[in-house]
Motif scaffolding. Structure first.
Motif, short mmCIF file in Angstrom:
data_model
loop_
_atom_site.label_atom_id
_atom_site.label_comp_id
_atom_site.label_asym_id
_atom_site.label_seq_id
_atom_site.Cartn_x
_atom_site.Cartn_y
_atom_site.Cartn_z
N GLU A 343 20.58 23.04 -2.74
CA GLU A 343 20.65 22.55 -1.41
C GLU A 343 21.64 23.36 -0.74
OE1 GLU A 343 24.72 20.13 -2.86
OE2 GLU A 343 23.12 19.29 -2.57
N ASN A 349 14.99 26.02 2.93
CA ASN A 349 14.91 24.41 3.17
C ASN A 349 13.63 24.90 4.94
OD1 ASN A 349 15.33 22.19 1.38
ND2 ASN A 349 17.22 23.70 1.86
N LYS A 353 10.20 23.82 5.48
CA LYS A 353 10.57 22.63 7.07
C LYS A 353 9.24 23.24 7.98
CE LYS A 353 14.36 20.45 7.08
NZ LYS A 353 15.79 20.64 7.70
N PHE A 396 15.32 25.59 12.75
CA PHE A 396 15.13 24.64 11.84
C PHE A 396 16.32 25.09 11.19
CE2 PHE A 396 10.54 23.52 11.97
CZ PHE A 396 10.53 22.28 12.04
N ASN A 398 20.39 24.85 12.03
CA ASN A 398 21.21 23.88 12.31
C ASN A 398 20.82 23.73 13.67
OD1 ASN A 398 23.81 26.36 11.63
ND2 ASN A 398 23.17 27.45 12.97
N ASN A 399 19.51 22.42 12.68
CA ASN A 399 18.87 21.50 13.19
C ASN A 399 18.41 20.33 12.98
OD1 ASN A 399 16.42 19.89 14.88
ND2 ASN A 399 15.96 22.51 14.97
N PRO A 400 18.98 19.60 12.99
CA PRO A 400 19.08 18.27 11.80
C PRO A 400 17.53 17.42 11.93
CG PRO A 400 19.57 17.55 14.72
CD PRO A 400 19.84 18.57 14.62
N ILE A 401 16.81 18.08 12.37
CA ILE A 401 14.98 17.26 12.68
C ILE A 401 14.63 18.02 10.97
CG2 ILE A 401 12.58 17.77 13.24
CD1 ILE A 401 13.93 18.28 16.29
N ASP A 402 14.69 16.85 9.97
CA ASP A 402 13.92 16.50 9.51
C ASP A 402 12.48 16.31 9.29
OD1 ASP A 402 13.87 17.19 6.37
OD2 ASP A 402 16.24 16.29 5.76
N HIS A 407 12.44 12.00 12.04
CA HIS A 407 12.63 12.19 13.62
C HIS A 407 11.25 12.22 13.78
CE1 HIS A 407 16.70 13.64 11.77
NE2 HIS A 407 17.23 13.49 13.09
#
Length: 475
Positions: A343, A349, A353, A396, A398-402, A407
């Motif tokens: 994590e 990550n 993505k 991705f 500092n981007n909340p899209i997961d 999303h």
């Protein structure tokens, strides 16, 4: 798909010519003004001839002309195709219940015990019950974490094999397939089934689930499936898998003792069956269908995402450099990066993505009723993504899209009621394997074809050519 389609078009030609003649004399009485735009279609086969070997790409191209919500005909079946975030959101959120059913498809029905699995079973009480079993007992966070030692042991074996190659050529694609299959074998069945027979059976089953069945869309031409040998091949694989799983269940029923903490998924399902922990009898066919879901959906999509991720960072040296620097920082000289450190690997990550954005494992997802959602087209929409064809993991950061279904710009695993319940199970394998490969080795491509991004279709969209590398220790 292409062979069956050629047979279909040839067999249908007399009917098509006759209907063209009839159509020239008879005009439709209904203008269908309220329906979405539709491309021109042929009698009998509709728009099937336009899909080709890469339906997600063909439908994306058609959407440029007919819009993000269009109506096509697959044989006699009208199918709505959604290719935008807005259309996907409407289908999978406010209207999720309306579109939660599955079409009845011949091949999944034959292989998966009349669709008694999670992925293809019709929406209703039975589906709710078996999904609940999977979510609570098979795919919960606690259960996924309980198999950590399996992932660690199998990853250690992969690392050992690469080290023993001592810089010579390694077929990384084969190693990744083996890793995924072995993890799922041990988790689901309690032990590995190595050797060509099981792997060949799994490969054939996955391949057949990616085939097009004429009879599912044009019932009067079901004989085309028989003529091409498709039905015979499907029935043969279904029979072989059933015999294999019967043997697995027999072994589990008759084994003595065993550590409850190390139960595999068959053990868990048999416990549920014995203790009548559901509101209905959990029959052996249901157990076998659930286990097949794990293999047929889990192995193929997990492996292919991992392979694409490694291919993309090898194609983009700066991304590889940043990923490897992050891994070395987190690993701090230890023998392996532990799962509880993953994590902290923000760039890792982001790479995964971005890989899922560019290479959705199942580009059209599993169809809902008579709806296809082109996740591949959505994730390359220039109105949603800057430079959508480029591999940019930085997008991705500092981007909340997961990718977990909240999303709708990124839905490789679907969303809503029919979203994939095994996301965590699959992604922990990908994260752990990718982190440790770049941590342990400097990878160099062997041969110009290794980084070719041509696709081959099946249940999931694979890289067409294997990933051949040489590896030297990085730590």
């Amino acid at each position: 798909m292409s062979f069956n389609l050629q047979v279909l078009i040839f067999a249908s030609l007399p009917f098509i010519l006759a209907l063209f003649v009839l159509k020239s004399y008879v005009s439709p009485s209904n203008s269908h003004k309220d329906l979405p735009p539709s491309p021109p279609k042929l009698p009998i086969i509709g728009n099937l001839h336009q899909l080709g070997s890469s339906p997600h790409r063909a439908l994306h191209a058609m959407a440029q002309t007919y819009g993000p919500l269009m109506l096509i005909r697959l044989g006699s079946v009208p199918v709505l195709v959604a290719s935008s975030v807005e259309a996907a959101l409407e289908i999978m959120k406010p209207h999720d219940l309306v579109f939660s059913n599955r079409p009845k498809l011949s091949i999944p029905s034959r292989i998966l015990y009349s669709s008694k699995d999670i992925a293809f079973s019709p929406y209703g009480e039975y589906w709710r019950q078996i999904k609940s079993i999977a979510v609570l007992h098979l795919l919960s966070n606690k259960r996924v974490q309980s198999y950590r030692h399996v992932r660690e042991e199998e990853m250690a074996l992969v690392i050992d094999k690469i080290q023993k190659a001592d810089g010579s050529v390694v077929n990384l694609s084969e190693l990744l397939i083996s890793l995924t299959n072995n993890v799922i074998c041990r988790v689901a069945l309690g032990r590995k089934y190595e050797g060509g027979k099981f792997n060949n059976l799994l490969h054939r089953a996955v391949g057949l689930l990616g085939c097009f069945s004429v009879g599912s869309y044009i019932p009067c031409l079901r004989w085309v499936d028989k003529l091409s040998g498709l039905e015979r091949r499907v029935d043969k694989v279904a029979k072989e898998f059933d015999e294999f799983l019967e043997g697995v269940i027999y072994e589990h029923v008759n084994k003595k003792g065993g550590d409850v903490k190390c139960q595999d998924l068959v053990d868990v399902l048999l416990d549920i069956q014995r203790n009548n922990m559901t509101g209905f009898p959990l029959e052996n066919e249901m157990i076998k269908a659930l286990i097949l879901d794990m293999f047929l959906a889990g192995t193929d999509t997990t492996f292919t995402s991992l392979e694409w991720a490694i291919c993309e960072v090898l194609r983009h040296p700066q991304a590889m450099k940043e990923l490897q620097e992050e891994a070395l920082k987190i690993g701090q000289g230890r023998s392996m990066i532990a799962e509880d450190q993953l994590e902290k690997m923000v760039y890792l990550n982001a790479v995964l993505k971005e890989t899922l954005r560019l290479h959705s494992p199942i580009p059209l997802l599993v169809p809902r009723t008579q709806v296809y959602i082109n996740a591949w087209a959505i994730s390359r929409d220039p109105s949603m993504w800057e430079a959508p064809e480029e591999f940019r993991p930085e997008r991705f950061l500092n981007n909340p899209i997961d990718y977990k279904g909240f999303h709708f710009e990124l839905i490789p695993f679907g969303a809503g009621r029919r979203g994939c319940p095994g996301i965590q199970f699959a992604m922990i394998i990908n994260q752990f394997a990718l982190a440790n490969l770049v941590y342990k080795f400097d990878l160099a491509v062997v041969g110009k074809d290794s980084l070719d991004i041509s696709e081959t279709n099946g249940l999931a969209v694979h890289k067409k050519r294997p990933l051949l590398v040489s590896a030297t220790p990085s730590v």
